[in-house]
Motif scaffolding. Structure first.
Motif, PDB file in Angstrom:
ATOM      1  N   GLY A   1     -46.808   6.126  40.568  1.00  0.00           N
ATOM      2  CA  GLY A   1     -47.229   5.525  39.307  1.00  0.00           C
ATOM      3  C   GLY A   1     -46.210   4.533  38.775  1.00  0.00           C
ATOM      4  N   ALA A   2     -44.923   4.875  38.918  1.00  0.00           N
ATOM      5  CA  ALA A   2     -43.871   3.960  38.462  1.00  0.00           C
ATOM      6  C   ALA A   2     -43.898   2.653  39.259  1.00  0.00           C
ATOM      7  CB  ALA A   2     -42.511   4.636  38.581  1.00  0.00           C
ATOM      8  N   GLN A   3     -44.161   2.759  40.574  1.00  0.00           N
ATOM      9  CA  GLN A   3     -44.244   1.548  41.399  1.00  0.00           C
ATOM     10  C   GLN A   3     -45.421   0.673  40.983  1.00  0.00           C
ATOM     11  OE1 GLN A   3     -44.254   2.648  45.563  1.00  0.00           O
ATOM     12  NE2 GLN A   3     -42.591   4.125  45.255  1.00  0.00           N
ATOM     13  N   ILE A   4     -46.534   1.303  40.624  1.00  0.00           N
ATOM     14  CA  ILE A   4     -47.692   0.544  40.174  1.00  0.00           C
ATOM     15  C   ILE A   4     -47.388  -0.142  38.846  1.00  0.00           C
ATOM     16  CG2 ILE A   4     -50.077   0.734  39.365  1.00  0.00           C
ATOM     17  CD1 ILE A   4     -50.427   3.054  41.366  1.00  0.00           C
ATOM     18  N   ARG A   5     -46.769   0.592  37.919  1.00  0.00           N
ATOM     19  CA  ARG A   5     -46.488   0.024  36.597  1.00  0.00           C
ATOM     20  C   ARG A   5     -45.495  -1.125  36.662  1.00  0.00           C
ATOM     21  NH1 ARG A   5     -46.962   5.652  35.400  1.00  0.00           N
ATOM     22  NH2 ARG A   5     -48.793   6.022  34.056  1.00  0.00           N
ATOM     23  N   ARG A   6     -44.572  -1.065  37.617  1.00  0.00           N
ATOM     24  CA  ARG A   6     -43.589  -2.151  37.749  1.00  0.00           C
ATOM     25  C   ARG A   6     -44.139  -3.331  38.528  1.00  0.00           C
ATOM     26  NH1 ARG A   6     -39.880   2.040  39.096  1.00  0.00           N
ATOM     27  NH2 ARG A   6     -39.813   1.287  41.252  1.00  0.00           N
ATOM     28  N   GLY A   7     -45.356  -3.189  39.073  1.00  0.00           N
ATOM     29  CA  GLY A   7     -45.949  -4.295  39.814  1.00  0.00           C
ATOM     30  C   GLY A   7     -45.557  -4.335  41.272  1.00  0.00           C
ATOM     31  N   LEU A   8     -44.836  -3.310  41.759  1.00  0.00           N
ATOM     32  CA  LEU A   8     -44.480  -3.280  43.172  1.00  0.00           C
ATOM     33  C   LEU A   8     -45.709  -3.025  44.038  1.00  0.00           C
ATOM     34  CD1 LEU A   8     -41.172  -1.212  42.905  1.00  0.00           C
ATOM     35  CD2 LEU A   8     -41.440  -3.698  43.018  1.00  0.00           C
ATOM     36  N   LEU A   9     -46.656  -2.278  43.498  1.00  0.00           N
ATOM     37  CA  LEU A   9     -47.961  -2.097  44.125  1.00  0.00           C
ATOM     38  C   LEU A   9     -48.967  -2.827  43.244  1.00  0.00           C
ATOM     39  CD1 LEU A   9     -47.706   1.711  44.994  1.00  0.00           C
ATOM     40  CD2 LEU A   9     -47.496  -0.220  46.577  1.00  0.00           C
ATOM     41  N   ARG A  10     -49.704  -3.775  43.802  1.00  0.00           N
ATOM     42  CA  ARG A  10     -50.530  -4.689  43.028  1.00  0.00           C
ATOM     43  C   ARG A  10     -51.974  -4.205  42.929  1.00  0.00           C
ATOM     44  NH1 ARG A  10     -47.351  -8.010  40.466  1.00  0.00           N
ATOM     45  NH2 ARG A  10     -48.908  -9.668  40.480  1.00  0.00           N
ATOM     46  N   PRO A  11     -52.709  -4.631  41.871  1.00  0.00           N
ATOM     47  CA  PRO A  11     -54.128  -4.290  41.770  1.00  0.00           C
ATOM     48  C   PRO A  11     -54.898  -4.725  43.009  1.00  0.00           C
ATOM     49  CG  PRO A  11     -53.349  -5.253  39.727  1.00  0.00           C
ATOM     50  CD  PRO A  11     -52.227  -5.407  40.711  1.00  0.00           C
ATOM     51  N   GLY A  12     -55.724  -3.825  43.540  1.00  0.00           N
ATOM     52  CA  GLY A  12     -56.495  -4.110  44.738  1.00  0.00           C
ATOM     53  C   GLY A  12     -55.779  -3.773  46.032  1.00  0.00           C
ATOM     54  N   GLU A  13     -54.478  -3.464  45.973  1.00  0.00           N
ATOM     55  CA  GLU A  13     -53.726  -3.161  47.191  1.00  0.00           C
ATOM     56  C   GLU A  13     -54.107  -1.773  47.721  1.00  0.00           C
ATOM     57  OE1 GLU A  13     -49.050  -2.687  48.565  1.00  0.00           O
ATOM     58  OE2 GLU A  13     -49.567  -3.840  46.777  1.00  0.00           O
ATOM     59  N   ARG A  14     -54.291  -1.716  49.032  1.00  0.00           N
ATOM     60  CA  ARG A  14     -54.644  -0.434  49.640  1.00  0.00           C
ATOM     61  C   ARG A  14     -53.411   0.444  49.745  1.00  0.00           C
ATOM     62  NH1 ARG A  14     -58.219   0.424  55.154  1.00  0.00           N
ATOM     63  NH2 ARG A  14     -58.296   2.710  55.056  1.00  0.00           N
ATOM     64  N   LEU A  15     -53.573   1.709  49.381  1.00  0.00           N
ATOM     65  CA  LEU A  15     -52.476   2.673  49.442  1.00  0.00           C
ATOM     66  C   LEU A  15     -52.480   3.374  50.811  1.00  0.00           C
ATOM     67  CD1 LEU A  15     -52.901   4.142  45.871  1.00  0.00           C
ATOM     68  CD2 LEU A  15     -51.057   2.659  46.642  1.00  0.00           C
ATOM     69  N   PRO A  16     -51.365   3.986  51.184  1.00  0.00           N
ATOM     70  CA  PRO A  16     -51.329   4.696  52.474  1.00  0.00           C
ATOM     71  C   PRO A  16     -52.400   5.775  52.549  1.00  0.00           C
ATOM     72  CG  PRO A  16     -49.122   4.479  51.551  1.00  0.00           C
ATOM     73  CD  PRO A  16     -50.068   4.030  50.486  1.00  0.00           C
ATOM     74  N   SER A  17     -52.916   6.003  53.748  1.00  0.00           N
ATOM     75  CA  SER A  17     -53.877   7.093  53.931  1.00  0.00           C
ATOM     76  C   SER A  17     -53.191   8.418  53.606  1.00  0.00           C
ATOM     77  CB  SER A  17     -54.382   7.104  55.369  1.00  0.00           C
ATOM     78  OG  SER A  17     -53.328   7.492  56.246  1.00  0.00           O
TER      79      SER A  17
END
Length: 482
Positions: free
Chosen positions: A15-31
């Motif tokens: 969640g912290a990575q998403i909030r900081r923008g390291l993981l972007r909207p629409g990006e696929r996460l690991p299986s």
């Protein structure tokens, strides 16, 4: 216990990575298997972590595709609302509302000022096919006058839809209208008379203000707090001091602020209005557009059909130009049907039949999921662009649904000045003073999120940001000149 701690820790880090923008909207996460290997946790722990992030609205599961980043996470400073200077009923005192149509009708502007979803985000082909099928099957009925209350099949579809959010609706109380604004206007005509006082929130949609003015009503404002919604305590205080005939409220993703009123406040507002005999006219236009997919309940859920008239339309979810809206009129059904008959006889038959055909043959929820996904991504993209290109002291809302961003400009810049500078460069925005009774929020602007994201949108936001910076510098220069 250890497993719980592991999944909470994993969800917190992702969640912290998403909030900081390291993981972007629409990006696929690991299986799940890959995440388990990477983090050295069991698949069960990976599942729990993703489920937690999904509940928080940060990720979404796509059938046969896995998990993807969904929610906006970067948090520019939140837009604020100025303190209300007065709480006394008054007639509309905002001349700028007379000119808003001039801006909305311009076709030469990049339409960052509108809240209409782009055709690319809607099931256009399916709607067109439904209309074509209706015309081929029975052109006589499709082109004839209909009943003032509307097509029974469509009214049944609308009533069934409300069961999804825990509201039982009798199809006999659904009145089909030409969009949500006609529903709101007909409701006002049915429960008020010229000179009556109507309670509204501030800021609020300028169309509501125009309807109140056109009917010769007076209004009294209560705050809609960015990120928190309508102030229930203020509603109760106003009702205790003033005789109010009706309240026109937008609890689900207010336009322009995007605020969502919490369930406790909704209950308190409905209870206060019920105690004082005030009919609530609810604008629920954006209720289906929660970015998480969890539809917030309308006020109707907390009250009987005698005290709340819920108004909405398909204009933001299916087909803006077909102008199909409705009112859940309850005890006011006969009065609203009469008002409808006297004003426009009936809503056009072909659009009603086309929408009913679409709903019978296609998956409305699938179309909604796509639209919500795109709007959530747009909210993040627009806010990212503001963070990159606008002055650092710009404050921006962080909506959880709907189609608007509400910006507070820094440096003493007024929204009207930015509108004029942007229009000169072919870019639209709406100044904040259009969204209040007295023309407050002069240092604010509203942006719409309904366009398909392109480099042109990014360029337009960049130019607006630079113009805001230029206006702020000019203002600072004037203030410091001897």
């Amino acid at each position: 216990m250890a497993s719980t701690l592991l999944y909470e820790d994993l969800a917190g880090r992702l969640g912290a990575q998403i909030r900081r923008g390291l993981l972007r909207p629409g990006e696929r996460l690991p299986s799940l298997r890959r995440l388990g290997r990477q983090e050295r946790v069991s698949i069960a722990t990976a599942v729990e972590a993703y489920l937690r992030l999904e509940r928080e609205g940060l990720v979404e599961a796509r059938e046969r595709s896995g998990y993807f980043v969904r929610a906006a996470a970067l948090r520019p400073p939140q837009a604020r609302l100025p303190r209300l200077q007065a709480r006394a009923p008054q007639a509309l005192r905002n001349p700028a509302l007379l000119d808003v149509l001039d801006v909305l009708s311009r076709e030469d502007l990049l339409p960052l000022h509108v809240t209409t979803p782009a055709a690319e985000l809607l099931p256009v082909r399916a709607i067109a096919a439904a209309a074509s099928h209706v015309l081929r099957r029975d052109p006589g009925l499709a082109l004839a006058y209909g009943a003032p209350q509307g097509l029974p099949a469509l009214r049944e579809c609308i009533a069934r839809r409300y069961l999804h959010c825990g509201v039982e609706v009798d199809p006999g109380e659904v009145v089909i209208t030409a969009g949500a604004m006609e529903a709101i206007t007909l409701a006002l005509r049915s429960v008020t008379r010229a000179g009556d006082v109507v309670l509204i929130e501030t800021p609020t949609y300028y169309g509501i203000l125009q309807a109140i003015a056109a009917l010769g009503l007076r209004a009294i404002e209560v705050p809609n707090r960015v990120g928190a919604g309508i102030d229930a305590a203020a509603v109760r205080a106003v009702l205790a001091r003033h005789r109010v005939a009706a309240a026109v409220l937008v609890p689900n993703f207010n336009n322009p602020s995007g605020s969502l009123t919490g369930e406790d406040d909704k209950r308190a507002i409905v209870a206060a209005c019920g105690e004082h005999g005030v009919t609530v006219i609810e604008d629920d236009l954006y209720g289906e557009l929660a970015y998480t997919g969890e539809r917030p309940p309308p006020l109707r859920r907390y009250a009987g059909s005698t005290s709340v008239i819920t108004c909405s339309s398909y204009s933001k979810t299916l087909a803006p130009g077909l102008r199909i809206g409705w009112a859940l009129a309850g005890a006011h059904t006969d009065a609203i049907v009469r008002a409808k008959c006297f004003s426009s006889v009936a809503t056009a038959s072909l659009p009603q039949r086309a929408i009913a055909e679409y709903l019978a043959r296609h998956d409305f929820d699938r179309a909604l999921r796509r639209l919500r996904r795109e709007l959530a991504a747009n909210s993040q993209r627009w806010r990212d662009a503001v963070r990159r290109h606008w002055p650092a002291d710009t404050r921006v809302s962080e909506p959880a649904g709907g189609m608007t961003l509400w910006l507070e400009l820094g440096g003493g810049v007024e929204g009207q000045a930015l509108l004029e500078a942007g229009a000169a460069r072919g870019i639209g925005c709406l100044p904040g003073h259009l969204f209040s009774l007295r023309g407050d929020y002069r240092g604010h602007v509203r942006l719409g999120l309904g366009l398909a994201w392109t480099s042109r949108i990014e360029d337009g936001l960049r130019v607006l940001g630079r113009l805001a910076d230029t206006l702020a510098r000019r203002g600072a220069h004037k203030r410091t000149r001897p």
